[in-house]
Design a protein around this motif. Sequence first.
Motif, mmCIF file in Angstrom:
data_model
loop_
_atom_site.group_PDB
_atom_site.id
_atom_site.type_symbol
_atom_site.label_atom_id
_atom_site.label_comp_id
_atom_site.label_asym_id
_atom_site.label_seq_id
_atom_site.Cartn_x
_atom_site.Cartn_y
_atom_site.Cartn_z
ATOM 1 N N ASP A 119 -54.228 19.281 -22.179
ATOM 2 C CA ASP A 119 -53.850 19.344 -20.781
ATOM 3 C C ASP A 119 -55.083 19.473 -20.112
ATOM 4 O O ASP A 119 -55.755 18.891 -18.989
ATOM 5 N N THR A 120 -55.943 20.355 -20.604
ATOM 6 C CA THR A 120 -57.223 21.029 -20.020
ATOM 7 C C THR A 120 -58.285 20.071 -20.159
ATOM 8 O O THR A 120 -59.009 19.647 -19.222
ATOM 9 N N LEU A 123 -58.061 16.901 -17.902
ATOM 10 C CA LEU A 123 -58.687 17.386 -16.494
ATOM 11 C C LEU A 123 -60.065 17.300 -16.534
ATOM 12 O O LEU A 123 -60.748 17.053 -15.791
ATOM 13 N N GLN A 126 -62.370 14.296 -16.228
ATOM 14 C CA GLN A 126 -62.468 13.537 -14.857
ATOM 15 C C GLN A 126 -63.709 14.188 -14.054
ATOM 16 O O GLN A 126 -63.822 15.557 -14.279
ATOM 17 N N CYS A 129 -62.782 17.109 -12.123
ATOM 18 C CA CYS A 129 -62.442 18.358 -12.595
ATOM 19 C C CYS A 129 -62.266 19.578 -11.979
ATOM 20 O O CYS A 129 -61.206 20.277 -11.725
ATOM 21 N N GLN A 132 -59.951 19.730 -9.162
ATOM 22 C CA GLN A 132 -58.528 19.835 -9.777
ATOM 23 C C GLN A 132 -58.217 21.066 -10.121
ATOM 24 O O GLN A 132 -56.924 21.573 -10.025
ATOM 25 N N ILE A 133 -58.963 21.368 -10.826
ATOM 26 C CA ILE A 133 -58.502 23.086 -11.388
ATOM 27 C C ILE A 133 -58.559 24.108 -10.365
ATOM 28 O O ILE A 133 -57.724 24.803 -10.447
ATOM 29 N N ARG A 136 -55.175 24.079 -9.325
ATOM 30 C CA ARG A 136 -54.189 24.640 -9.985
ATOM 31 C C ARG A 136 -54.118 26.145 -10.370
ATOM 32 O O ARG A 136 -53.365 26.809 -10.675
ATOM 33 N N LEU A 197 -51.969 24.020 -15.930
ATOM 34 C CA LEU A 197 -52.812 22.943 -16.396
ATOM 35 C C LEU A 197 -51.942 21.919 -16.898
ATOM 36 O O LEU A 197 -52.347 20.520 -16.715
ATOM 37 N N ARG A 199 -49.521 18.661 -17.181
ATOM 38 C CA ARG A 199 -49.023 17.552 -16.504
ATOM 39 C C ARG A 199 -48.400 16.455 -17.652
ATOM 40 O O ARG A 199 -48.961 16.432 -18.824
ATOM 41 N N ASP A 314 -55.352 11.030 -15.058
ATOM 42 C CA ASP A 314 -55.053 10.573 -13.888
ATOM 43 C C ASP A 314 -55.533 9.188 -13.902
ATOM 44 O O ASP A 314 -56.761 8.846 -14.009
#
Length: 347
Positions: A119-120, A123, A126, A129, A132-133, A136, A197, A199, A314
Amino acid sequence: MAINADAQELAALRSLSANIGRDPHLTQAAGGNTSLKAGDTLWIKASGTWLKDALAEDIMVPVAIPPLLRAVEQRDPAADQPQGFAIEALNIRKLRPSIETTVHALMPQRVVLHVHCVDTISLAVQADCEAQIAKRLDGLEWAYVPYRRPGLPLAQGIAERLRPGVDVLILANHGLVVAAETVAGAEALLRRVTGLLARPPREVAEPNLVALTALIGHTGYRLPADVKAHAAAIDPESCRMASGGSLYPDHVIFLGKGSVVARSGEDVMRVTERCGTAPAAILFPGLGVLMRGDASPGADAMQRCLADVTARVDVAAKLNYLTAAENDELINWDAEQYRQKLNAAGG
Ligand SMILES: [Zn+2]
């Protein structure tokens, strides 16, 4: 008393390490590592060993912390060879400490867990990142560390971003670090962060085993050890992401640079001719993945990891791939060649 308490914590850490090592969403192959500081000694997972073996085998190596930190601070290339800081009198199996030892030494907390949580990573590849982090992990003391090669360059990247109180690091194109004063505290933080984190992966169709078996023929290729590995080739978005290049270091170490995707109508022989070499893995879009017959257990674990990571990215995100120079520095790196050798020997 202090020695007893350290021994108890080390036992608890080995147990937690084995659990982490058995979870393919947290670690794959010889990736990921854990450590405990006992006074000036850092007990850290040995390079090339697998966390899942932490209870069955003695995989922890003692390292002297103060001279290693001095070497990092002085940008001494010796810090890139942590085996030079192992406490040999206590290093019974004469193993080398993890190539990521400096990451652990730099964190002030006693217990450090570094995982390649899918999961980490999904992200961390990306381009957005950090934003996004931030959404969350709001309220946590975390820091984002831009991509650097593991070893001294990554240690320097961490040192630049570390602030007092930080106990979570997001390593771009790489993974996650959490730290706490106790093993129980570190485990709780790991569960909390990975929960935040998490998804869901995109749903994917089943592999076409009949078509794959026909492609195998007498090529010496085989099906992957883990049926979940096929998803990277079946899902068109995952396959597109994989075809773009290498997303994180252990992919390069265990599978080579990027991913080889068969073109329309190509069989194994045609792909091999086009590449000039037999790739460790070939992705057949819509069908699934084939592994070279002699691909290592680490290669299989990383092929499954690629499926798990890309399924979570994503589809609209811009991705950061490792550059050609970043690929090359991993392939030509002594410490990694040692780790690959141990892995080829049965990991
Ligand atoms: Zn790592």
